[in-house]
Design a protein around this motif. Structure first.
Motif, short mmCIF file in Angstrom:
data_model
loop_
_atom_site.label_atom_id
_atom_site.label_comp_id
_atom_site.label_asym_id
_atom_site.label_seq_id
_atom_site.Cartn_x
_atom_site.Cartn_y
_atom_site.Cartn_z
N THR A 9 0.95 -0.81 0.03
CA THR A 9 -0.20 -0.40 0.04
C THR A 9 0.99 0.92 -0.58
N HIS A 10 0.24 2.41 -0.14
CA HIS A 10 1.41 3.96 -0.31
C HIS A 10 0.42 4.79 0.45
N THR A 11 1.48 5.08 1.58
CA THR A 11 1.62 5.65 3.09
C THR A 11 2.05 6.97 2.68
N ARG A 12 2.06 7.94 3.34
CA ARG A 12 2.98 8.55 3.44
C ARG A 12 4.39 8.26 3.81
N LEU A 13 5.19 8.89 3.18
CA LEU A 13 6.47 8.29 4.27
C LEU A 13 7.27 9.98 4.67
N SER A 14 8.10 9.08 6.30
CA SER A 14 7.71 10.24 6.79
C SER A 14 9.61 10.52 7.29
N ASN A 15 9.92 9.09 6.94
CA ASN A 15 11.90 9.00 7.21
C ASN A 15 12.28 7.99 5.77
N GLN A 16 13.48 7.92 5.64
CA GLN A 16 14.27 7.03 4.76
C GLN A 16 15.04 7.38 5.72
N ALA A 17 16.74 5.50 4.91
CA ALA A 17 17.44 6.12 5.03
C ALA A 17 18.43 4.64 4.60
N ARG A 18 19.50 4.41 3.86
CA ARG A 18 20.25 3.10 2.98
C ARG A 18 21.53 3.26 3.88
N HIS A 19 21.93 1.71 3.79
CA HIS A 19 23.31 1.70 3.92
C HIS A 19 23.86 0.65 3.07
N SER A 20 25.02 0.11 2.38
CA SER A 20 25.30 -0.56 1.90
C SER A 20 26.59 -1.80 2.30
N PHE A 21 26.25 -3.02 2.28
CA PHE A 21 26.80 -4.04 3.06
C PHE A 21 27.95 -4.73 2.16
N PRO A 22 28.78 -5.37 2.80
CA PRO A 22 30.16 -6.07 1.50
C PRO A 22 28.57 -7.82 2.02
N GLY A 23 29.17 -8.34 0.56
CA GLY A 23 28.32 -9.43 0.42
C GLY A 23 29.07 -10.25 1.31
N ASN A 71 33.98 -8.81 -2.51
CA ASN A 71 33.50 -7.96 -3.47
C ASN A 71 32.10 -7.81 -4.34
N GLY A 72 31.58 -8.98 -3.50
CA GLY A 72 29.85 -7.88 -3.74
C GLY A 72 29.34 -7.04 -2.63
N ARG A 73 28.02 -6.54 -2.65
CA ARG A 73 27.67 -6.29 -2.01
C ARG A 73 26.24 -5.70 -1.90
N PHE A 74 25.40 -5.36 -1.02
CA PHE A 74 23.85 -5.19 -0.62
C PHE A 74 23.72 -4.07 -0.10
#
Length: 140
Positions: A9-23, A71-74
């Motif tokens: 469902t689509h509701t109002r977004l109030s905050n977001q964050a992202r981080h990359s990690f080695p695989g 060398n991989g990441r997610f």
């Protein structure tokens, strides 16, 4: 068996964050810790099963995609909405013959229950429409 959870469902977004990690396998616990700290930093009480969902999605990125290895990441993305948290795990694409599919493993199998758990603990989940990876929505 394919994703059977309801559409997101689509509701109002109030905050977001992202981080990359080695695989690498030990990075699953780092992803879980980062997700938990991010939500508590936003003043959110982390749902009991939230970290299990993050664990299963991050583990699948390492076990079933080209994200595995040094060398991989997610990338883990958290999006806070008014009534749920959307967890997105982007990966480097599936290995040959792999796709995000919920299966019913044999009772004696030691693996294969991750997406069944995600399906049971979330209000929606599925493959990303753009790029490769999986999302899941956890109710607050």
């Amino acid at each position: 068996m394919q994703c059977i959870a309801p559409k997101p469902t689509h509701t109002r977004l109030s905050n977001q964050a992202r981080h990359s990690f080695p695989g690498l396998p030990h990075q699953v616990s780092e992803a879980r810790r980062w997700a938990h700290q991010t939500l508590t930093g936003w003043g959110i009480t982390v749902p009991d099963h939230f970290t299990l969902v993050v664990t299963e999605l991050a583990t699948n990125a390492i076990d079933h995609t080209h994200s595995a290895g040094e060398n991989g990441r997610f990338t883990l993305r958290l999006a806070l909405h008014t009534d749920h948290i959307r967890v997105t795990v982007r990966d480097a694409g599936p290995r040959q013959g792999r796709s995000p599919t919920r299966r019913t493993p044999n009772l004696s199998a030691q693996h294969g229950r991750g997406l069944a758990l995600v399906d049971a603990l979330t209000r929606a989940w599925g493959p990303l429409k753009i790029g490769t990876g999986v999302y899941a929505e956890v109710s607050l």
